[in-house]
Design an enzyme around this catalytic site. Structure first.
Site, mmCIF file in Angstrom:
data_model
loop_
_atom_site.group_PDB
_atom_site.id
_atom_site.type_symbol
_atom_site.label_atom_id
_atom_site.label_comp_id
_atom_site.label_asym_id
_atom_site.label_seq_id
_atom_site.Cartn_x
_atom_site.Cartn_y
_atom_site.Cartn_z
ATOM 1 N N THR A 46 -4.039 -25.205 8.817
ATOM 2 C CA THR A 46 -2.723 -25.477 8.232
ATOM 3 C C THR A 46 -1.714 -24.424 8.639
ATOM 4 O O THR A 46 -0.527 -24.738 8.850
ATOM 5 C CB THR A 46 -2.825 -25.513 6.690
ATOM 6 O OG1 THR A 46 -3.738 -26.533 6.309
ATOM 7 C CG2 THR A 46 -1.472 -25.789 6.057
ATOM 8 N N SER A 47 -2.158 -23.169 8.768
ATOM 9 C CA SER A 47 -1.239 -22.061 9.003
ATOM 10 C C SER A 47 -0.606 -22.097 10.390
ATOM 11 O O SER A 47 0.454 -21.486 10.597
ATOM 12 C CB SER A 47 -1.973 -20.732 8.804
ATOM 13 O OG SER A 47 -2.471 -20.621 7.486
ATOM 14 N N LEU A 52 3.338 -32.307 13.741
ATOM 15 C CA LEU A 52 3.814 -33.611 14.203
ATOM 16 C C LEU A 52 3.035 -34.726 13.506
ATOM 17 O O LEU A 52 1.811 -34.719 13.502
ATOM 18 C CB LEU A 52 3.655 -33.752 15.715
ATOM 19 C CG LEU A 52 4.655 -32.971 16.580
ATOM 20 C CD1 LEU A 52 4.295 -31.488 16.639
ATOM 21 C CD2 LEU A 52 4.711 -33.542 17.987
ATOM 22 N N HIS A 220 -7.309 -25.699 20.662
ATOM 23 C CA HIS A 220 -6.318 -26.604 21.238
ATOM 24 C C HIS A 220 -5.070 -25.794 21.563
ATOM 25 O O HIS A 220 -4.586 -25.003 20.743
ATOM 26 C CB HIS A 220 -6.001 -27.709 20.224
ATOM 27 C CG HIS A 220 -4.710 -28.425 20.446
ATOM 28 N ND1 HIS A 220 -4.425 -29.104 21.607
ATOM 29 C CD2 HIS A 220 -3.618 -28.575 19.649
ATOM 30 C CE1 HIS A 220 -3.224 -29.645 21.503
ATOM 31 N NE2 HIS A 220 -2.718 -29.327 20.326
ATOM 32 N N TYR A 258 2.316 -33.330 23.985
ATOM 33 C CA TYR A 258 3.290 -33.676 22.957
ATOM 34 C C TYR A 258 4.277 -32.523 22.807
ATOM 35 O O TYR A 258 3.985 -31.376 23.185
ATOM 36 C CB TYR A 258 2.603 -34.002 21.615
ATOM 37 C CG TYR A 258 1.834 -32.873 20.976
ATOM 38 C CD1 TYR A 258 2.477 -31.910 20.187
ATOM 39 C CD2 TYR A 258 0.451 -32.774 21.112
ATOM 40 C CE1 TYR A 258 1.783 -30.884 19.586
ATOM 41 C CE2 TYR A 258 -0.259 -31.760 20.505
ATOM 42 C CZ TYR A 258 0.409 -30.811 19.741
ATOM 43 O OH TYR A 258 -0.284 -29.795 19.145
ATOM 44 N N ASP A 550 -21.875 -56.687 2.006
ATOM 45 C CA ASP A 550 -22.621 -57.918 1.744
ATOM 46 C C ASP A 550 -24.009 -57.728 2.320
ATOM 47 O O ASP A 550 -24.173 -57.171 3.406
ATOM 48 C CB ASP A 550 -21.913 -59.148 2.313
ATOM 49 C CG ASP A 550 -21.817 -59.140 3.828
ATOM 50 O OD1 ASP A 550 -21.796 -58.033 4.425
ATOM 51 O OD2 ASP A 550 -21.738 -60.219 4.429
#
Length: 845
Positions: A46-47, A52, A220, A258, A550
């Site tokens: 998160t940091s 995006l 990354h 990106y 099912d």
């Protein structure tokens, strides 16, 4: 569960804090969040996440999880909705964007296909010589993940949530199979429920309690340029990160790139480099001093890996030629074998839940789903493709996780066909028939580690004998991939002579013990107290009447049942419920065990199936000896088997099961006996086409937990006069009195040849009103067949349009089943087959 449960959440990133917030909003109060890093910047994914949010994927589940994330982040003013733009620089990508536009329409996301000129108007920095067109989604944008995390911490802390920062988890306490607490350096935090939101540290947390977590941390690359002259001096440049952007987030997937604005700078993310696996344990304890440049999830930038990305970036965005790379890092994210997140309770430990491998894009959506599961017992968004328990045992090995997760990284922006198989690892699980299938030229695709034959090259010679009405039609290039016209031969033979199918990979469980009847009566919609030798088609529901699965329940003896199931999730559910039953009433113990790998199965179907079986057994396979939906032990060619009188292709015949040690002998015996009756081996492609003609649903594609039996057309599996209570019964009684607002409908394509593959949007009067679940060419009915979810007001006879690569294909809502609605083929007595289904042998041998 009661809101008085003591909950400990491990990890205070965007996922953990969102779960705390979602639980608080539902009245839960006793919540502790443990974070190994400082709360102001924990130091996990998160940091450093670039934030995006592109919502649209082929997965309805993942798209809906992303949609809620956008809604929630907007509600707390932590989302910059600049929109998203994906550009195509190759004709293949342009076609892929048309397909992705279809997904957006199917899942209710506003999207537009735009030409190159409009791409340039929207994004003036693009190279007009490279761009062919694009897909614009106005609701995409930038998540302010770090800010959102801090706001959620503040909000939940004010509501009573306790946060422990710079506190590593050193162990998980448990009593028997249930967790009791989280060990930290200065003691134990008591817990009834533990939720691991540790991100790429999840493997280590799972190991503390003996739960394999199939994720791989991978680095990354992300880089920032120096100031772009064309963007210099804008007032927006001075706003905080995330708000300092005005242009859409941009994807150039043809080169794994990106982009986003950082004020006057550009951020560049790159997936085209070599996979860089990381062992989270090697990173050590998180320091108390974490900042933007120093955090455990931010590794040193390897510029040599980024060189191709920088070169292509300057081609696509020529304005960046006047800049340099100012800063870069290799940030750690979590990848899984199938690319999906890991959500849910551990199969082997009660009270231990995970929400791992969750990216910012889906964070709030996953958090809401987890909170719903804990508070109401189910998520309103189907989570089957995200369940931790979805993986087969072979898929949990570290070697498998490592190889497949790295491959997912490599392919993340590739154009992948929905049937595209893994290239490696392969041949992990093969049936005892595998060598014979290879001799016949089987074309294999893989699922769950199993090699499954889709057609056999040995049948290609029969194409010349196909009657005109069975000749396969031409296909477009996309639908022709992983397809062979040989499937038409195999369908023809099944309908007119006899074919054998390898059914080994279908899940088979055994439920036994004195509590087996009570367990199955409590969990299913059917009545499984019928005498031994009976098969019951029934449903597993959740408390809200949603279809969990099912299944076929075959009663082999008084307290031994065999379950024909769909996924490993079914096994986990039965095992857990059996364990709970035994804890509550020890005398009603149940053993649930997986028997798929130790058994094998051949489906022998067709109007001449009786002719074949009668030459190799003295047991009675007639309607008297083995009626439809009957099961019995028998001997075939000296081999002990269990024969099940059922068929998913809609023809007379049996599923013939034996132990793996006899598998090849069973194949050879049936093969030899069938030669003079026109027997062939047939694959999964023909099987799928025939089952659609028969109107049989597939759980996971045609119906999920989001659907109830009345909508899905499987209400016949509900025993309406069943006196015993069962999971979902109250909901079913309520739903039975309500008119469904949507239904699963059968469609046939009007031109008789235009193929669709599934997940395409369905339009009525120019408006998207539903989506295709599964489709195939119906060789018997001579036209493509599709099933689709549509409003209940769209009934038989209505003309709709299916969008396929931007083209609208007219189709008609049709009465189902298309084939043998009277069920005469299935109920035929093989010992005296009725004349209309006993075809002449000419050209069938």
């Amino acid at each position: 569960m009661a809101p008085t449960q003591r909950v400990v959440i491990i990890g205070a990133g965007i996922v953990g804090t969102n779960i705390a917030d979602e639980l608080v909003s539902r009245g839960w109060k006793d919540i502790t969040v443990v974070e190994q890093g400082p709360l102001h910047m924990p130091g996990g994914s998160t940091s450093h996440a670039p934030g995006l949010v592109f919502q649209t994927t082929p997965s309805k589940t993942m798209t809906n999880l992303a949609r809620y994330t956008v809604e929630k982040l907007l509600s707390i003013d932590c989302f910059n909705q600049v929109g998203g733009l994906e550009v195509a620089t190759t004709p293949e990508r342009l076609q892929e964007l048309k397909r992705k536009h279809g997904y957006a329409s199917s899942w209710g996301i506003e999207a537009r296909l735009i030409d190159a000129e409009e791409c340039l108007k929207m994004y003036p920095l693009l190279n007009k010589e490279k761009v062919l067109g694009g897909l614009h989604i106005p609701s995409d944008g930038l998540a302010l993940a770090a800010r959102a995390t801090q706001l959620l911490i503040e909000r939940t802390r004010n509501a009573g949530v306790r946060y422990l920062e710079s506190t590593p988890v050193t162990g998980i306490e448990r009593s028997g199979r249930r967790v009791t607490g989280v060990r930290i350096p200065n003691g134990v935090i008591p817990a009834d429920i533990i939720i691991s939101c540790a991100g790429f540290w999840g493997v280590e947390v799972g190991a503390m309690v003996g739960v394999p977590i199939p994720l791989l941390p991978l680095a990354h690359q992300y880089a920032k340029t120096t100031t772009v002259p064309a963007l210099a001096g804008r007032p927006i440049n001075d706003l905080p990160n995330g708000r300092n952007a005005v242009r859409p987030i941009l994807r150039h997937q043809d080169h794994d790139l990106y982009f986003r604005e950082h004020g006057g700078q550009y951020g560049i993310g790159y997936y085209g480099h070599r996979p860089m696996p990381v062992v989270a344990a090697s990173l050590g304890l998180t320091s108390k001093h974490v900042d933007e440049k120093n955090m455990p999830s931010r590794l040193e930038f390897t510029s040599e890996d980024f060189d191709p990305a920088w070169k292509e970036t300057q081609e696509l965005l020529p304005a960046l030629r006047d800049t340099e790379i100012a800063d870069g890092f290799n940030g750690i994210f979590s990848f899984t074998p199938d690319g999906g997140p890991l959500i849910g309770q551990a199969p082997n430990v009660d009270g231990f839940y995970v929400a791992e491998a969750v990216w910012v894009t889906h964070s709030a959506g996953v958090a809401r789903a987890v909170a719903e599961v804990l508070t109401t017992g189910r998520s309103q968004i189907d989570l089957s493709e995200c369940e931790l328990s979805r993986f087969e045992e072979i898929q949990l090995s570290r070697d498998y996780v490592s190889e497949t997760s790295q491959q997912n990284f490599v392919e993340i922006y590739d154009i992948l066909h929905p049937m595209q198989p893994k290239e490696s690892p392969r041949n992990l699980r093969v049936s005892p028939f595998y060598n014979r299938e290879r001799e016949l030229g089987a074309f294999f695709l893989e699922l769950g580690g199993w090699e499954r034959p889709f057609w056999y090259e040995s049948n290609s010679e029969l194409l010349k004998y196909l009657p005109a009405q069975w000749q396969p039609v031409g296909r477009d290039a996309w639908s022709a991939r992983f397809y062979s016209p040989i499937s038409a031969v195999e369908a023809w033979k099944t309908r007119n002579a006899v074919a054998m199918y390898d059914m080994t990979s279908f899940h088979r469980f055994e439920v036994s013990g004195p509590g087996s009847i009570d367990l199955l009566q409590r969990l299913t919609t059917g009545d499984i107290t019928a005498k031994p030798g009976t098969i019951t088609y029934t449903l597993l529901l959740n408390d809200h009447g949603g279809i969990r699965s099912d299944i076929f329940v075959s009663r082999l003896s008084e307290d031994v049942f065999q379950i024909g199931a769909n996924t490993a999730i079914d096994l986990e559910y039965l095992v857990r419920e059996g364990r709970r039953q035994e804890q509550h009433t020890p005398s009603q113990w149940v053993q649930v065990r997986e028997i798929t790998g130790s058994t094998c199965c051949i489906g022998l179907w067709g109007p001449r199936a009786w002719d074949v079986i009668s030459t190799i057994t003295t047991d009675d396979f007639s309607n008297t000896g083995l009626p439809y939906l009957g099961v019995k032990h028998a001997t075939i060619a000296g081999i002990p088997v269990t024969a099940f009188r059922k068929s998913y292709v809609g023809e007379l015949g049996w599923e013939i099961q034996t132990s793996s040690q006899y598998g090849q002998r069973l194949w050879d015996a049936i093969w030899q006996a069938g030669k003079c009756h026109g027997l062939i081996a047939a694959g999964r492609a023909a099987f799928n086409a025939l089952r659609l003609e028969k109107g049989y649903r597939t759980w996971g594609s045609d119906m999920t937990t989001e659907h109830n039996p009345y909508e899905a057309g499987v209400a016949s599996a509900i025993k309406t006069d069943k006196r015993e209570d069962y999971v979902g019964k109250a909901a079913i009684q309520r739903l039975s009195k309500q008119a469904p607002t949507r239904r699963l409908r059968c469609l046939t394509v009007n031109d008789g040849r235009s193929m669709v593959l599934g997940k395409e949007p369905v339009f009525l009067n120019g408006k998207a009103v539903g989506y295709v679940t599964s489709a195939a060419f119906g060789f018997t009915v001579r036209k493509p067949v599709a099933y689709a979810w549509l409003p209940a007001s769209v009934t038989e006879g209505h003309t709709v349009e299916i969008e396929y690569f931007g083209r609208r294909i007219p189709a008609t809502v049709t009465t189902e089943p298309l084939y043998d609605p009277q069920m005469s083929r299935l109920h035929a007595d093989g010992s005296s087959v009725v004349p209309e289904i006993q075809k002449p042998l000419k050209n069938l041998l």
